[in-house]
Write a protein that holds these residues in place. Structure first.
Motif, short mmCIF file in Angstrom:
data_model
loop_
_atom_site.label_atom_id
_atom_site.label_comp_id
_atom_site.label_asym_id
_atom_site.label_seq_id
_atom_site.Cartn_x
_atom_site.Cartn_y
_atom_site.Cartn_z
N GLY A 84 0.84 -1.19 0.00
CA GLY A 84 0.00 0.00 0.00
C GLY A 84 0.87 1.24 0.00
O GLY A 84 2.06 1.16 0.31
N GLU A 85 0.28 2.38 -0.34
CA GLU A 85 1.04 3.63 -0.37
C GLU A 85 1.48 4.01 1.04
O GLU A 85 0.97 3.48 2.03
N SER A 86 2.37 5.00 1.13
CA SER A 86 2.81 5.38 2.47
C SER A 86 1.66 6.05 3.20
O SER A 86 0.83 6.73 2.60
N GLY A 87 1.60 5.80 4.49
CA GLY A 87 0.53 6.36 5.31
C GLY A 87 -0.68 5.46 5.43
O GLY A 87 -1.66 5.81 6.07
N CYS A 88 -0.63 4.27 4.83
CA CYS A 88 -1.79 3.38 4.87
C CYS A 88 -1.88 2.57 6.16
O CYS A 88 -2.86 1.88 6.40
N GLY A 89 -0.83 2.60 6.97
CA GLY A 89 -0.89 1.92 8.26
C GLY A 89 -0.08 0.64 8.34
O GLY A 89 -0.21 -0.12 9.31
N LYS A 90 0.77 0.40 7.37
CA LYS A 90 1.51 -0.86 7.32
C LYS A 90 2.47 -1.00 8.51
O LYS A 90 2.48 -2.01 9.20
N THR A 91 3.29 0.03 8.72
CA THR A 91 4.24 -0.02 9.83
C THR A 91 3.51 -0.09 11.16
O THR A 91 3.88 -0.88 12.04
N THR A 92 2.45 0.70 11.29
CA THR A 92 1.67 0.70 12.53
C THR A 92 1.14 -0.70 12.83
O THR A 92 1.18 -1.17 13.96
N PHE A 93 0.67 -1.38 11.80
CA PHE A 93 0.15 -2.73 11.98
C PHE A 93 1.25 -3.66 12.49
O PHE A 93 1.05 -4.40 13.46
N GLY A 94 2.43 -3.59 11.86
CA GLY A 94 3.54 -4.45 12.28
C GLY A 94 3.96 -4.17 13.71
O GLY A 94 4.15 -5.08 14.52
N ALA A 107 -1.53 -8.85 1.00
CA ALA A 107 -2.68 -8.12 1.53
C ALA A 107 -2.47 -6.64 1.21
O ALA A 107 -1.40 -6.09 1.47
N THR A 108 -3.47 -6.03 0.58
CA THR A 108 -3.39 -4.62 0.26
C THR A 108 -4.02 -3.82 1.38
O THR A 108 -5.15 -4.09 1.78
N MET A 109 -3.30 -2.82 1.87
CA MET A 109 -3.83 -1.99 2.94
C MET A 109 -4.18 -0.61 2.41
O MET A 109 -3.43 -0.04 1.61
N TYR A 110 -5.31 -0.10 2.81
CA TYR A 110 -5.68 1.26 2.44
C TYR A 110 -6.36 1.92 3.62
O TYR A 110 -7.31 1.37 4.18
N ALA A 111 -5.90 3.09 3.98
CA ALA A 111 -6.47 3.85 5.09
C ALA A 111 -6.72 2.96 6.32
O ALA A 111 -7.77 3.03 6.95
N GLY A 112 -5.74 2.12 6.64
CA GLY A 112 -5.80 1.36 7.87
C GLY A 112 -6.54 0.04 7.80
O GLY A 112 -6.64 -0.67 8.79
N ARG A 113 -7.08 -0.29 6.62
CA ARG A 113 -7.80 -1.56 6.51
C ARG A 113 -7.18 -2.43 5.43
O ARG A 113 -6.59 -1.93 4.48
N ILE A 114 -7.40 -3.74 5.56
CA ILE A 114 -7.04 -4.62 4.46
C ILE A 114 -8.21 -4.63 3.49
O ILE A 114 -9.34 -4.96 3.88
N VAL A 115 -7.96 -4.19 2.26
CA VAL A 115 -9.06 -4.10 1.30
C VAL A 115 -9.06 -5.26 0.31
O VAL A 115 -10.05 -5.48 -0.39
N GLU A 116 -7.95 -5.98 0.24
CA GLU A 116 -7.93 -7.17 -0.61
C GLU A 116 -6.81 -8.08 -0.14
O GLU A 116 -5.77 -7.61 0.31
N THR A 117 -7.06 -9.37 -0.22
CA THR A 117 -5.99 -10.31 0.10
C THR A 117 -6.19 -11.58 -0.70
O THR A 117 -7.32 -11.93 -1.07
N GLY A 118 -5.07 -12.24 -0.99
CA GLY A 118 -5.15 -13.46 -1.77
C GLY A 118 -3.78 -13.98 -2.09
O GLY A 118 -2.77 -13.38 -1.72
N GLY A 119 -3.73 -15.12 -2.79
CA GLY A 119 -2.47 -15.69 -3.23
C GLY A 119 -1.78 -14.72 -4.17
O GLY A 119 -2.43 -13.91 -4.82
N VAL A 120 -0.46 -14.81 -4.23
CA VAL A 120 0.31 -13.79 -4.96
C VAL A 120 -0.09 -13.74 -6.44
O VAL A 120 -0.20 -12.67 -7.03
N ARG A 121 -0.38 -14.90 -7.05
CA ARG A 121 -0.74 -14.88 -8.47
C ARG A 121 -2.14 -14.30 -8.67
O ARG A 121 -2.39 -13.57 -9.62
N ASP A 122 -3.07 -14.66 -7.79
CA ASP A 122 -4.40 -14.05 -7.88
C ASP A 122 -4.30 -12.54 -7.76
O ASP A 122 -4.94 -11.80 -8.50
N MET A 123 -3.51 -12.08 -6.80
CA MET A 123 -3.43 -10.64 -6.53
C MET A 123 -2.80 -9.88 -7.70
O MET A 123 -3.19 -8.78 -8.01
N PHE A 124 -1.81 -10.47 -8.36
CA PHE A 124 -1.16 -9.75 -9.45
C PHE A 124 -1.84 -9.94 -10.80
O PHE A 124 -1.83 -9.05 -11.63
N TYR A 125 -2.44 -11.11 -11.01
CA TYR A 125 -3.05 -11.34 -12.32
C TYR A 125 -4.56 -11.13 -12.32
O TYR A 125 -5.15 -10.90 -13.36
#
Ligand SMILES: Nc1ncnc2c1ncn2[C@@H]1O[C@H](COP(=O)(O)OP(=O)(O)O)[C@@H](O)[C@H]1O
Ligand SMILES: Nc1ncnc2c1ncn2[C@@H]1O[C@H](COP(=O)(O)OP(=O)(O)O)[C@@H](O)[C@H]1O
Ligand code: SF4
Ligand SMILES: [Mg+2]
Ligand SMILES: [Mg+2]
Lengths: 349, 362
Positions: free
Chosen positions: B59-69, B247-265
Motif C-alpha cells: 500500500g502507499e505510504s501512510g496506509c498503516g503498514k508499519t503501525t500494523f507491524g 494483503a493490500t492496505m488502504y487507510a488502515g484496513r485490508i481491502v484485498e488479500t489473496g495468493g500472490v498470483r491471484d493478486m497480481f493477475y
C-alpha cells in the motif's frame, strides 16, 4: 584522444548542450576522488537523456556541472555551441536561465516562507519575463495549470508545507518553468513519491517535453523509471564516475551490452510473480562496491564482473566504444567478443 | 462515523494448512494526536498467518503498514494503543493472547516467538557497540546460553546471510555497508529462532544489487529455517518476488488479500488494480501505465463509506453510503481471495498473465 570525438553522436543535429571529457575531483580525507571521470554527454532540443546508476556513481555531480552549478576540474561544458565557463556574465546568466535544475527534495527549491504565487512571480519579475504584478500573477496561474495544479487559485496562496509531496514537486517544476528553460535537469525528482503519484508527475513532465519541446537530463537510480520516461530517448549508465554504457533506452533495457548493465537489469524484481522468477544475481563475483578513493586498476567493475579476464580487464581502463549501431559500452571483453557473451544466465531452478 | 466491518462474521485470510500461527481479529490501532483527539491508523483488521507462509503487506505510504507491524509485536510508541485480539499459537500447543502479555512474557514473545527487522538499519543498532556485543546482549537477555554457544549461533546465522563472521563480529555498525547492516539485522532477529519474522521495508534505500542480495538471502534463510514472514513494502515488485500471499492496505484496513498470483493477475479491488497499473516492469516494451488520482485520505478526515471512493473510477453513490466488508471473491474464486469492494465483479485487469497454464496460486 580528444574527448569531443567520443561524445555520443547527435545524429546530424546540433546538440543544445555537450559535456566533453568532464571530470570532477574532490579532495577528501581519504585523498582525491574522481566523482566524475571523463564523461561525454550531449542533449538535443526536446530530447530525453537518462543518466542512471546506483547511489554514489556521480550522477548528481555530473548534473551540477551540466547546470553550471559546479565547474569541472577538467573538460568542457558547451551550451548552444559556447563553452559556458568562457561566457560573459550576460550569456552565462542566459544559460543559467535556460537550464533549470529540479531537485529530489522539492523543499530545496521552494522557500518555506513564500507562497506558491510569491515563489513563481519573483523570478518572473526579477528577470523581466512579464511586467507588473498582475501579469506575473496571471503567468503564475498559467504555469500551475501546466503542472496540473488546478484550479490554480487553490494553490497560489499555499505554502510548501501545505502541499502534498506530489504537489510540492509539481510546484517546484512550475518554478523551473518560469524562465522558459530549454533543458530541465531532473535529479531523482520522483524518487520520493509513491508509485501512483510518481506516474502522474512523469506524465506531466512528458507533456512538457512533447508540448513545450523542453529537453531533459533525467537522472534516476531506478531503471524502470528511466525506461518509462526515456523510452524515446537515450540512456547513459554510470558506474563509479564513468559512463559504462550508452545507447537508445529500449536497447539499454532489453539488450544491454555492458556486464554491469546486464547485472542491474537481471537483478531488479518485476511486478509480476512469474516473470520475477527469471531474475537473480547472475554470476557476479562480488557484491562490494569499491571505494572511489581506491579504484581498482583497469576496468573498475573487474572485481565484480562475471566476464573478468586477468591481464585484460585489470590493466587499462576500457574506452566507450560502439558495440552495436548507436550503442556503446566500455568493456574489454565485449569490445573483443561482441555482446553475445552477455547472454542472460539461465534462470536459477 | 460509519463502522467498518461487523465483528460477528470472522473473515480471515485463509490459505495455509492447519492451525494459523498468528491469528488477528478486529485489530485496531489508535494514535493520540492531542488532548482528547485520536486517529485510527489501523481499523478492524482480520488476518491469519499460517506456518511457513510469507505474507506481503502493500500500500502507499501512510496506509498503516508499519503501525500494523508494530502493533502486532506490541512495539507501538507511547501515544499508540492497540485493541482487538491477537493470538499466537506456539508449536507446543500453547495459545498466547498477545495483547494481554506484559513484563517477562512480552519480552519472551518478542524475540522467541516473533521478531521484527525495522526500517532504516542504522537506527536499530547502538553505534558504540560492536556487532559481537549486539549478538551477546540479545542472546543473554533471553537465554542462559554460554559464551561459546552464543559465538557459534551468531556465526552460523551470519554465514546463513552470507557474511563472514570473522569479518563482521568485531565491526562497529558504521563500519559496515548498508547491505551488510541489513543482513546483520536479519541474522540478529533470527538468533532466538522466532517462528514469525516481520520485516519493514527490508530493501528500501539499498542499491539494486544489494537489494537483490537481500532478497536472495531471505529466500534462502526462509527455506532453511522455515519461519513465517510478514513483510511490509510499498514496492509491489518485492511482494511479487517474496510473497506467497499479499494483503493490500488502504487507510488502515485490508481491502484485498489473496495468493500472490491471484493478486497480481486477477486483482479485484480497484486500489490493488491501480497500484499494479502504476508500476513499470523492467523487461519488455514501453508499458502502458496509469496513475490513481489523488492520494490517501487524512486519518483525521476519512471519507464516508468506502475510504477509496474519492479516488475510485468504479465508485457510485452506494460506495459513499457503505464501507464494504472483506468478502470472498465469488465469481472467480481463488485460494482465499477476498476483497472489500461493492463493485468487485466489474473490476478486472486487462493484462494477461504471462504464463496462464500455471493456473491460480497453489
Ligand atoms: N562536495 C563533495 N565533496 C566530496 N565528495 C563528494 C562531494 N559531492 C559528492 N561527493 C562524492 O562523490 C561521489 C558521487 O556523488 P554523487 O554525484 O552525489 O552521486 P549520485 O548522485 O550518483 O548518488 C560520492 O562518492 C560522493 O560521496
Ligand atoms: N506516532 C504517531 N502519532 C500519530 N499518528 C501516527 C504516528 N505514527 C504514524 N501515524 C499515522 O498513522 C498512519 C499510518 O502510518 P504508518 O503506519 O507509518 O503507515 P505506512 O507504514 O503504511 O506508511 C499515518 O497517517 C501516520 O501519519
Ligand atoms: S467500493 Fe466503490 S469506491 Fe470502493 S473500491 Fe469498490 S468501487 Fe471503488
Ligand atoms: Mg544524486
Ligand atoms: Mg511504513
Amino acid at each position: 584522444m580528444s574527448a569531443m570525438e567520443t561524445a555520443p553522436a547527435a545524429e546530424g543535429r546540433t546538440p543544445l548542450m555537450t559535456l566533453a571529457g568532464v571530470s570532477q575531483v574532490f579532495d577528501t580525507k581519504a585523498g582525491p576522488i574522481h566523482a566524475v571521470n571523463q564523461v561525454d554527454l550531449s542533449i538535443n532540443p526536446g530530447e530525453v537523456l537518462c543518466l542512471v546508476g546506483e547511489s554514489g556513481s556521480g550522477k548528481t555531480t555530473a548534473a551540477r556541472m551540466a547546470a553550471g552549478l559546479a565547474k569541472p576540474t577538467n573538460g568542457q561544458v558547451d551550451f548552444d555551441g559556447t563553452d559556458i565557463w568562457s561566457m560573459n556574465r550576460r550569456d552565462f546568466s542566459t544559460f543559467r536561465r535556460s537550464v533549470q535544475y529540479v531537485h529530489q527534495d522539492p523543499y530545496a527549491s521552494l522557500n518555506p516562507t513564500r507562497t506558491v504565487q510569491q515563489t513563481l512571480t519573483a523570478p518572473l519579475l526579477k528577470h523581466g519575463v512579464v511586467k507588473g504584478g498582475k501579469a506575473a500573477a496571471a503567468r503564475a496561474a498559467e504555469l500551475l495549470t501546466k503542472v496540473d495544479l488546478t484550479p490554480p487559485e487553490n494553490f497560489l496562496t499555499k505554502y510548501p508545507h501545505q502541499l502534498s509531496g506530489g504537489q510540492r514537486q509539481r510546484a517546484s517544476v512550475a518554478r523551473a518553468l518560469t524562465l522558459d528553460p530549454k533543458i530541465i535537469i531532473a535529479d531523482e525528482s520522483t524518487s520520493m513519491l509513491d508509485v501512483s503519484i510518481r506516474i502522474s508527475v512523469l506524465a506531466m513532465l512528458g507533456r512538457l517535453r512533447d508540448d513545450l519541446g523542453v529537453g531533459f537530463l533525467f537522472i534516476t537510480h531506478d531503471l524502470a523509471i528511466a525506461k518509462y520516461f526515456g523510452w524515446h530517448g537515450k540512456t547513459a549508465v554510470m558506474y563509479l564516475g564513468r559512463i559504462v554504457e550508452f545507447g537508445p533506452t529500449p536497447k539499454i533495457i532489453n539488450a544491454p551490452t555492458h556486464p554491469y548493465t546486464r547485472a542491474l537489469i537481471d537483478a531488479i524484481p518485476e511486478p509480476d510473480p512469474d516473470l520475477t522468477k527469471t531474475k537473480g544475481l547472475g554470476s557476479l563475483r562480488s557484491l562490494e562496491i569499491p571505494s572511489l578513493a581506491h579504484l581498482p586498476p583497469g576496468c573498475s567493475f573487474h572485481p565484480r564482473c562475471p566476464l573478468f579476464e586477468g591481464g585484460l580487464c585489470d590493466g587499462v581502463v576500457p574506452e566507450l566504444v560502439e558495440i552495436r549501431s548507436g550503442q556503446s559500452a566500455a568493456c574489454h571483453v565485449v569490445a573483443r567478443d561482441g555482446a553475445d557473451v552477455l547472454r542472460p544466465d539461465p534462470p536459477a531452478t | 462515523m460509519v463502522t467498518t466491518t461487523s465483528p460477528s462474521a470472522p473473515r480471515a485470510v485463509r490459505g495455509g494448512q492447519g492451525k494459523p500461527l498468528l491469528s488477528v481479529r478486529d485489530f485496531n490501532v489508535e494514535y493520540r494526536t492531542g488532548a482528547g483527539t485520536t486517529v485510527q491508523a489501523v481499523r478492524g483488521v482480520d488476518l491469519d498467518l499460517y506456518p511457513g507462509e510469507s505474507l506481503a503487506l502493500v500500500g502507499e505510504s501512510g496506509c498503516g503498514k508499519t503501525t500494523f507491524g508494530l502493533g502486532l509485536l506490541r512495539l507501538l510508541p507511547r501515544l499508540g494503543h492497540a485493541s482487538g485480539k491477537v493470538t499466537f499459537n506456539r508449536g507446543d500447543g500453547t495459545e498466547i493472547d498477545v495483547l494481554g502479555l506484559d513484563g517477562r512474557d512480552l519480552r519472551q514473545f518478542r524475540w522467541r516467538d516473533a521478531a521484527m527487522v525495522f526500517q532504516g538499519a542504522m537506527n536499530a543498532f547502538n553505534p558504540v557497540l560492536k556487532i559481537r556485543a549486539h549478538m551477546h546482549d540479545t542472546m543473554r537477555a533471553h537465554t542462559k546460553a554460554t559464551r561459546k554457544e552464543i559465538e557459534d549461533r551468531a556465526a552460523e546465522l551470519l554465514r546463513l546471510v552470507r557474511l563472514e563472521p570473522a569479518r563482521v563480529m568485531d565491526c562497529y555498525p558504521h563500519e559496515l555497508s548498508g547491505g551488510m547492516r541489513q543482513r546483520v539485522l536479519i541474522a540478529m532477529s533470527l538468533l532466538l529462532e522466532p517462528e514469525v519474522l516481520i520485516l519493514d521495508e527490508p530493501t528500501t534505500a539499498l542499491d539494486i544489487l544489494t537489494q537483490r542480495s537481500i532478497v536472495d538471502v531471505l529466500h534462502e534463510v526462509r527455506e532453511r529455517l522455515g519461519f513465517s514472514m510478514i513483510f511490509i513494502s510499498h514496492d509491489l515488485s518485492l511482494a511479487a518476488e517474496l510473497a506467497d500471499r499479499v494483503a493490500t492496505m488502504y487507510a488502515g484496513r485490508i481491502v484485498e488479500t489473496g495468493g500472490v498470483r491471484d493478486m497480481f493477475y486477477k486483482p479485484r479491488h480497484p486500489y490493488t488494480l491501480g497500484l499494479i497499473k502504476a508500476v513499470p516492469p523492467i523487461v519488455g516494451d514501453l508499458p502502458d501505465l496509469e496513475s490513481i488520482p489523488g492520494g490517501p485520505p487524512s486519518l483525521a478526515a476519512l471519507p464516508p463509506g468506502c475510504k477509496f471512493n474519492p479516488r475510485c473510477k468504479y465508485a457510485t453513490e452506494e460506495c459513499k453510503a457503505e464501507d464494504p466488508p472483506l468478502v470472498p471473491v465469488s465469481d472467480q474464486p481463488g485460494d482465499g481471495h477476498e476483497v472489500a469492494c461493492i463493485h468487485y465483479k466489474e473490476v478486472h485487469l486487462d493484462r494477461p498473465a504471462p504464463n496462464n497454464e500455471l493456473g491460480t496460486a497453489s
